[in-house]
Design an enzyme around this catalytic site. Structure first.
Site, PDB file in Angstrom:
ATOM      1  N   HIS A 166     -29.025 -32.117   5.742  1.00 41.11           N
ATOM      2  CA  HIS A 166     -28.697 -30.805   5.163  1.00 41.11           C
ATOM      3  C   HIS A 166     -29.408 -30.673   3.810  1.00 41.11           C
ATOM      4  O   HIS A 166     -28.778 -30.740   2.748  1.00 41.11           O
ATOM      5  CB  HIS A 166     -27.175 -30.752   5.004  1.00 41.11           C
ATOM      6  CG  HIS A 166     -26.596 -29.412   4.736  1.00 41.11           C
ATOM      7  ND1 HIS A 166     -27.004 -28.604   3.709  1.00 41.11           N
ATOM      8  CD2 HIS A 166     -25.597 -28.751   5.361  1.00 41.11           C
ATOM      9  CE1 HIS A 166     -26.273 -27.497   3.717  1.00 41.11           C
ATOM     10  NE2 HIS A 166     -25.416 -27.561   4.702  1.00 41.11           N
ATOM     11  N   GLU A 267     -32.695 -27.349   6.965  1.00 32.32           N
ATOM     12  CA  GLU A 267     -32.045 -28.558   7.485  1.00 32.32           C
ATOM     13  C   GLU A 267     -32.666 -28.986   8.814  1.00 32.32           C
ATOM     14  O   GLU A 267     -32.761 -28.188   9.752  1.00 32.32           O
ATOM     15  CB  GLU A 267     -30.547 -28.281   7.687  1.00 32.32           C
ATOM     16  CG  GLU A 267     -29.886 -27.663   6.469  1.00 32.32           C
ATOM     17  CD  GLU A 267     -28.482 -27.129   6.753  1.00 32.32           C
ATOM     18  OE1 GLU A 267     -27.798 -27.694   7.633  1.00 32.32           O
ATOM     19  OE2 GLU A 267     -28.087 -26.149   6.111  1.00 32.32           O
TER      20      GLU A 267
HETATM   21  O1  LIG Z   1     -19.656 -25.937   2.539  1.00 34.80           O
HETATM   22  P1  LIG Z   1     -20.266 -26.914   3.513  1.00 34.80           P
HETATM   23  O2  LIG Z   1     -19.261 -27.547   4.424  1.00 34.80           O
HETATM   24  O3  LIG Z   1     -21.091 -27.937   2.800  1.00 34.80           O
HETATM   25  O4  LIG Z   1     -21.250 -26.088   4.418  1.00 34.80           O
HETATM   26  C1  LIG Z   1     -22.275 -25.359   3.847  1.00 34.80           C
HETATM   27  C2  LIG Z   1     -23.047 -24.603   4.930  1.00 34.80           C
HETATM   28  O5  LIG Z   1     -23.781 -25.518   5.690  1.00 34.80           O
HETATM   29  C3  LIG Z   1     -24.669 -24.899   6.609  1.00 34.80           C
HETATM   30  O6  LIG Z   1     -25.409 -25.884   7.256  1.00 34.80           O
HETATM   31  C4  LIG Z   1     -23.881 -24.112   7.605  1.00 34.80           C
HETATM   32  O7  LIG Z   1     -24.745 -23.496   8.540  1.00 34.80           O
HETATM   33  C5  LIG Z   1     -23.043 -23.077   6.856  1.00 34.80           C
HETATM   34  O8  LIG Z   1     -22.255 -22.345   7.785  1.00 34.80           O
HETATM   35  C6  LIG Z   1     -22.170 -23.751   5.828  1.00 34.80           C
HETATM   36  O9  LIG Z   1     -21.486 -22.776   5.080  1.00 34.80           O
END
Ligand SMILES: O=P(O)(O)OC[C@H]1O[C@@H](O)[C@H](O)[C@@H](O)[C@@H]1O
Length: 295
Positions: A166, A267
């Protein structure tokens, strides 16, 4: 003291404390990897500006997800295919990984981190939902490039996995950047009101909350003025593109209200229909390789 410490190669050091991390500094590049979530939080090739973004509001330490860098989402993405998994984005990004190998090749430093045996983290939410002998290793090479390789194995039971590296990139202004490499790719739009099936036309630009899971195995290039950040990948069926924009950023406790201007997530992933079905005894490896071209 970790038995590996005495064997750390030149250019790699370990900082202990509440948020233990590995620091890389060689003539080829510099960076940092937290053991919590095996999260790469900094990387820049020599002479270049920092490539990754971390929120000034991020929490650090065991059991919390770092808001920025490269959290590892796995063994599911979001709340999973059936939307019934917890915690969001899986437990890989919050547990403390172990350093199992470190080496230097030229001016590249490579570290190998291992997910702890699940029997040792049985009380962590989500762990009971996967086979107890599931293993994961994460190999990170830092130098002129940043290469991250995640291998997940299920020795005795079939298992469907989702995963994402991510990656939060630092940008000058999300409204002036664009992404090349996704033209024509189908995507699921997860932003409010978004449709399940869409097709990208031309470069990706950002004018509102953006949360898309592209079906694509192609390299993506983030173009930010004269800087081109290239994300090449292997073993990945999807590229997820995310920026929370104003409203969602304000809702998140670990994200500054105005910080969304300065970041974008690209990502390397296997998610939704791109998930990986492991047979008993099988493993899957996904790699992201990031490089920077400054004009
Ligand atoms: O707040 P988190 O759990 O780190 O997620 C952040 C984002 O991560 C992204 O990868 C998702 O597609 C989103 O929907 C999400 O809001």
């Amino acid at each position: 003291m970790n038995p590996l410490d005495s064997a750390l190669p030149d250019g790699l050091s370990r900082l202990d404390g509440e948020a233990p991390r590995l620091v890389v500094d060689t003539p080829a590049g510099r960076g940092e990897i937290h053991l919590d979530g095996a999260t790469v939080t900094r990387w820049a090739p020599a002479g270049a500006d920092e490539v990754l973004w971390v929120s000034t509001h991020s929490r650090h330490g065991e059991g919390v997800a770092i808001r920025g860098g490269v959290p590892i989402c796995a063994p599911w993405f979001g709340t999973g295919r059936a939307k019934n998994r917890s915690p969001q984005h899986g437990f890989f990004r919050t547990v403390r990984w172990a350093l199992t190998e470190a080496r230097r090749d030229g001016d590249d430093v490579t570290v190998v981190l291992s997910l702890p045996p699940l029997s040792e983290i049985a009380d962590v939410p989500g762990v009971a939902d996967v086979p107890a002998d599931l293993t994961a290793t994460y190999t990170v090479t830092m130098g002129a490039q940043l290469r991250m390789t995640l291998t997940i194995a299920s020795p005795t039971e079939p298992l469907e996995i989702e995963e994402a590296l991510h990656t939060y990139f630092r940008v000058s202004d999300v409204e002036t950047i664009h992404l090349e490499g996704l033209d024509g790719a189908r995507y699921a739009d997860k932003a409010p009101g978004g449709r399940a099936v869409n097709a990208q036309s031309g470069d990706v630009t950002f004018r509102r909350e953006t949360d898309r899971v592209y079906a694509s195995t192609e390299t993506v290039t983030l173009v930010d003025g004269d800087r081109r950040v290239v994300v090449a990948k292997a073993g990945s069926n999807n590229t997820v593109v995310w920026n929370p924009w104003e409203r969602k950023a304000a809702e998140m406790g670990d994200f500054g209200d105005d910080e969304w201007h300065g970041m974008v997530c690209v990502e390397t992933a296997n998610a939704l229909a791109g998930r990986i079905a492991l047979g008993a005894g099988e493993s899957h490896t996904m790699t992201a390789t990031i490089s920077v071209q400054d004009a």
